[in-house]
Design a protein around this motif. Structure first.
Motif, PDB file in Angstrom:
ATOM      1  N   MET A   7       0.842  -1.197   0.000  1.00 15.91           N
ATOM      2  CA  MET A   7       0.000   0.000   0.000  1.00 15.91           C
ATOM      3  C   MET A   7       0.880   1.252   0.000  1.00 15.91           C
ATOM      4  N   LEU A   8       0.466   2.243  -0.780  1.00 17.07           N
ATOM      5  CA  LEU A   8       1.212   3.495  -0.824  1.00 17.07           C
ATOM      6  C   LEU A   8       0.983   4.302   0.434  1.00 17.07           C
ATOM      7  N   SER A   9       2.043   5.003   0.909  1.00 13.03           N
ATOM      8  CA  SER A   9       1.859   5.938   2.011  1.00 13.03           C
ATOM      9  C   SER A   9       1.113   7.153   1.498  1.00 13.03           C
ATOM     10  N   ALA A  10       0.589   7.962   2.437  1.00 14.97           N
ATOM     11  CA  ALA A  10      -0.152   9.163   2.040  1.00 14.97           C
ATOM     12  C   ALA A  10       0.730  10.096   1.224  1.00 14.97           C
ATOM     13  N   ASP A  11       2.016  10.148   1.543  1.00 15.23           N
ATOM     14  CA  ASP A  11       2.909  11.048   0.830  1.00 15.23           C
ATOM     15  C   ASP A  11       3.213  10.567  -0.583  1.00 15.23           C
ATOM     16  N   ARG A  12       2.941   9.307  -0.865  1.00 10.82           N
ATOM     17  CA  ARG A  12       3.251   8.741  -2.174  1.00 10.82           C
ATOM     18  C   ARG A  12       1.993   8.476  -3.004  1.00 10.82           C
ATOM     19  N   ASP A  13       0.838   8.850  -2.516  1.00  9.74           N
ATOM     20  CA  ASP A  13      -0.424   8.569  -3.192  1.00  9.74           C
ATOM     21  C   ASP A  13      -0.566   9.462  -4.420  1.00  9.74           C
ATOM     22  N   PRO A  14      -0.519   8.896  -5.649  1.00  8.58           N
ATOM     23  CA  PRO A  14      -0.610   9.725  -6.851  1.00  8.58           C
ATOM     24  C   PRO A  14      -2.002  10.300  -7.075  1.00  8.58           C
ATOM     25  N   ASN A  15      -2.974   9.896  -6.282  1.00 10.98           N
ATOM     26  CA  ASN A  15      -4.334  10.423  -6.421  1.00 10.98           C
ATOM     27  C   ASN A  15      -4.550  11.707  -5.638  1.00 10.98           C
ATOM     28  N   ARG A  16      -3.552  12.117  -4.865  1.00  9.78           N
ATOM     29  CA  ARG A  16      -3.671  13.400  -4.176  1.00  9.78           C
ATOM     30  C   ARG A  16      -3.709  14.514  -5.220  1.00  9.78           C
ATOM     31  N   THR A  17      -4.380  15.618  -4.894  1.00 10.27           N
ATOM     32  CA  THR A  17      -4.559  16.702  -5.854  1.00 10.27           C
ATOM     33  C   THR A  17      -3.796  17.944  -5.416  1.00 10.27           C
ATOM     34  N   VAL A  18      -3.113  18.562  -6.359  1.00 10.18           N
ATOM     35  CA  VAL A  18      -2.338  19.774  -6.094  1.00 10.18           C
ATOM     36  C   VAL A  18      -2.687  20.831  -7.137  1.00 10.18           C
ATOM     37  N   LEU A  19      -2.937  22.028  -6.685  1.00 11.68           N
ATOM     38  CA  LEU A  19      -3.149  23.170  -7.569  1.00 11.68           C
ATOM     39  C   LEU A  19      -1.875  23.998  -7.598  1.00 11.68           C
ATOM     40  N   VAL A  20      -1.355  24.244  -8.791  1.00 11.69           N
ATOM     41  CA  VAL A  20      -0.195  25.099  -8.977  1.00 11.69           C
ATOM     42  C   VAL A  20      -0.670  26.461  -9.453  1.00 11.69           C
ATOM     43  N   LEU A  21      -0.401  27.491  -8.654  1.00 10.26           N
ATOM     44  CA  LEU A  21      -0.746  28.866  -9.002  1.00 10.26           C
ATOM     45  C   LEU A  21       0.533  29.570  -9.442  1.00 10.26           C
ATOM     46  N   THR A  22       0.564  30.054 -10.668  1.00 17.67           N
ATOM     47  CA  THR A  22       1.772  30.676 -11.183  1.00 17.67           C
ATOM     48  C   THR A  22       1.651  32.193 -11.152  1.00 17.67           C
ATOM     49  N   LEU A  23       2.750  32.837 -10.717  1.00 17.80           N
ATOM     50  CA  LEU A  23       2.788  34.297 -10.659  1.00 17.80           C
ATOM     51  C   LEU A  23       3.830  34.880 -11.600  1.00 17.80           C
ATOM     52  N   GLY A  24       4.558  34.036 -12.314  1.00 25.03           N
ATOM     53  CA  GLY A  24       5.607  34.516 -13.204  1.00 25.03           C
ATOM     54  C   GLY A  24       6.975  34.249 -12.616  1.00 25.03           C
ATOM     55  N   GLY A  25       7.910  35.185 -12.809  1.00 33.32           N
ATOM     56  CA  GLY A  25       9.244  35.045 -12.264  1.00 33.32           C
ATOM     57  C   GLY A  25      10.186  34.249 -13.149  1.00 33.32           C
ATOM     58  N   THR A  26      11.416  34.065 -12.689  1.00 31.36           N
ATOM     59  CA  THR A  26      12.447  33.374 -13.464  1.00 31.36           C
ATOM     60  C   THR A  26      12.037  31.974 -13.854  1.00 31.36           C
ATOM     61  N   ILE A  27      11.319  31.294 -12.995  1.00 32.85           N
ATOM     62  CA  ILE A  27      10.891  29.923 -13.299  1.00 32.85           C
ATOM     63  C   ILE A  27      10.044  29.859 -14.563  1.00 32.85           C
ATOM     64  N   ALA A  28       9.397  30.977 -14.905  1.00 35.19           N
ATOM     65  CA  ALA A  28       8.530  31.027 -16.087  1.00 35.19           C
ATOM     66  C   ALA A  28       9.151  31.831 -17.223  1.00 35.19           C
ATOM     67  N   MET A  29      10.447  32.121 -17.159  1.00 36.25           N
ATOM     68  CA  MET A  29      11.076  33.000 -18.144  1.00 36.25           C
ATOM     69  C   MET A  29      11.822  32.242 -19.228  1.00 36.25           C
ATOM     70  N   THR A  30      11.688  32.754 -20.461  1.00 42.19           N
ATOM     71  CA  THR A  30      12.431  32.258 -21.614  1.00 42.19           C
ATOM     72  C   THR A  30      12.765  33.446 -22.514  1.00 42.19           C
ATOM     73  N   ARG A  31      13.593  33.180 -23.505  1.00 38.79           N
ATOM     74  CA  ARG A  31      13.855  34.202 -24.524  1.00 38.79           C
ATOM     75  C   ARG A  31      12.728  34.169 -25.548  1.00 38.79           C
ATOM     76  N   THR A  32      12.323  35.329 -25.979  1.00 36.41           N
ATOM     77  CA  THR A  32      11.194  35.406 -26.913  1.00 36.41           C
ATOM     78  C   THR A  32      11.602  35.908 -28.291  1.00 36.41           C
ATOM     79  N   GLY A  33      12.867  36.217 -28.498  1.00 34.07           N
ATOM     80  CA  GLY A  33      13.315  36.707 -29.794  1.00 34.07           C
ATOM     81  C   GLY A  33      14.813  36.827 -29.823  1.00 34.07           C
ATOM     82  N   VAL A  34      15.304  37.799 -30.558  1.00 37.19           N
ATOM     83  CA  VAL A  34      16.743  37.962 -30.697  1.00 37.19           C
ATOM     84  C   VAL A  34      17.364  38.620 -29.468  1.00 37.19           C
TER      85      VAL A  34
END
Length: 333
Positions: free
Chosen positions: A1-28
Motif C-alpha cells: 500500500m502506498l503511504s499518504a505522501d506517495r499517493d498519486p491520487n492526491r490533488t495539487v493546484l499550482v498557481l503561477t505568478l511569473g518570475g524566473t521559473i517562467a522565463m524564456t527568450r522570446t526573440g533575438v
C-alpha cells in the motif's frame, strides 16, 4: 500500500505568478521575460504526475520585483477558496526577488489548513541546468506530505524545506540562494519524500486588510549617515522600520529624530545584518539598542527589516493597538 505522501491520487493546484521559473527568450534579445504558462511549467517536469494529480492556473505573469501587496492579498483569497474546494495541496511559483517577502506576508494572512508551498528558480528555463522543474516537483511532493499540514507557509528550493518566517535569499545567482540563517531548514526532500526534522509552533494570523496597507518604509543606517532620510516622514508614512547596525545601533545624531518619530508613529528597530536578534540591554551608549528602546522604538526581535516592515504594515491595517504590535514582534521573531 502506498503511504499518504506517495499517493498519486492526491490533488495539487499550482498557481503561477511569473518570475524566473517562467522565463524564456522570446526573440533575438539576449534577456528573458516571463512567458511560460502554468501548463508549460507542469508539462516540463518528469514524474510530476506520479506525485499527485496536478492542475495549473495562471494567477499572475510578471517578474517578482513587480508584485504588489494587493497581489498577495488576492492570492490569499485564492488559497482559501482552493482549500475549501478540497484540494490536498497548493504550490505557488513566482520570482525569487520577492519570494521571502510574499511567502511571509501570505503566512501572516492565510488561515486555511491546506498546505501551501512557495517555490521558484534561480536559473531560467533557457539555461543549462535550469532548476525550475526540480523545484516544482519538490514543492508538489512537499505540499502533499503529512508534515506540511499545519506547518504554515513553506518555501521549497534545492530540495530544502524552509519556513516562510525564517527563510531569506542570500545570493543573487546561486541555485542554493535560499537558507534560514538562524534556524536552518525545516526539512529536506529525500528520494521524493518530504522529511521534516522539526515542527513549528503555529502563529496567530492577522486579519486581511479591507483596503491598501498603510505605507511603511525602511531607513538603513550606514557609516557617517546624518539621518537625512528621517526628515519629514510625519504625515507621509504610517510606520517606520530602522535597519540598524549590528544588534540594534544607530549614529548618535539619529537619536532625537527617532525619538520624535516614535512619539508620532510605531518605529521598529531591526538589524541590517539579516541574522541574529536585536539586543535589549547589552549596550548603553546613545544610539544603542537599550537607548533606542527607552526612546519608544519597538524591537523587531529576530525579524529582518523586510519582514518587520510587512508585519508592522499588516498590524497597522488591522488597527492593532501599539502595545499589541510590540507583543506581536516578540511572538513572531
Amino acid at each position: 500500500m502506498l503511504s499518504a505522501d506517495r499517493d498519486p491520487n492526491r490533488t495539487v493546484l499550482v498557481l503561477t505568478l511569473g518570475g524566473t521559473i517562467a522565463m524564456t527568450r522570446t526573440g533575438v534579445a539576449s534577456g528573458v521575460t516571463p512567458t511560460l504558462t502554468g501548463s508549460d511549467l507542469v508539462a516540463a517536469v518528469p514524474g510530476l504526475q506520479d506525485a499527485a494529480v496536478v492542475t495549473a492556473e495562471d494567477f499572475r505573469q510578471m517578474p517578482g520585483a513587480s508584485l504588489a501587496i494587493s497581489d498577495i492579498v488576492s492570492l490569499v483569497d485564492r488559497l482559501k477558496r482552493a482549500g475549501l474546494g478540497g484540494i490536498d495541496g497548493i504550490v505557488v511559483t513566482q520570482g525569487t526577488d520577492t519570494l521571502e517577502e510574499t511567502a511571509y506576508l501570505t503566512d501572516l494572512y492565510y488561515q486555511g489548513s491546506t498546505p501551501a508551498v512557495f517555490t521558484g528558480a534561480m536559473r531560467n528555463a533557457a539555461t543549462a541546468g535550469a532548476d525550475g522543474p526540480a523545484n516544482l516537483l519538490a514543492a508538489v511532493q512537499t505540499a502533499v506530505s503529512a508534515g506540511a499540514r499545519g506547518a504554515g507557509i513553506l518555501v521549497v528550493l534545492g530540495d530544502e524545506i524552509h519556513a516562510a518566517r525564517h527563510v531569506r535569499k542570500m545570493h543573487t545567482t546561486s541555485p542554493g540562494a535560499f537558507c534560514s540563517p538562524d534556524t536552518g531548514p525545516l526539512g529536506h526532500l529525500v528520494e521524493g519524500t518530504a522529511r521534516f526534522h522539526r515542527s513549528l509552533n503555529p502563529i496567530a494570523p492577522v486579519p486581511l486588510p479591507v483596503g491598501a496597507l498603510p505605507q511603511v518604509e525602511i531607513v538603513t543606517a550606514s557609516l557617517g549617515s546624518t539621518g537625512t532620510l528621517l526628515e519629514g516622514l510625519e504625515g507621509k508614512v504610517a510606520g517606520l522600520v530602522v535597519a540598524a547596525f549590528g544588534a540594534g545601533h544607530v549614529p548618535e545624531t539619529w537619536c532625537a529624530r527617532l525619538e520624535a518619530l516614535a512619539a508620532a508613529m510605531p518605529v521598529v528597530l531591526a538589524s541590517r545584518i539579516g541574522s541574529g536578534p536585536v539586543l535589549t540591554s547589552t549596550y548603553a551608549f546613545p544610539g544603542s539598542e537599550s537607548d533606542l528602546l527607552a526612546r519608544g522604538l519597538i524591537s523587531a526581535g529576530a525579524l529582518d527589516p523586510y519582514k518587520a516592515r510587512l508585519l508592522l504594515a499588516a498590524h497597522l491595517a488591522a488597527g492593532t493597538p501599539r502595545p499589541e504590535i510590540a507583543k506581536a514582534f516578540l511572538d513572531r521573531s
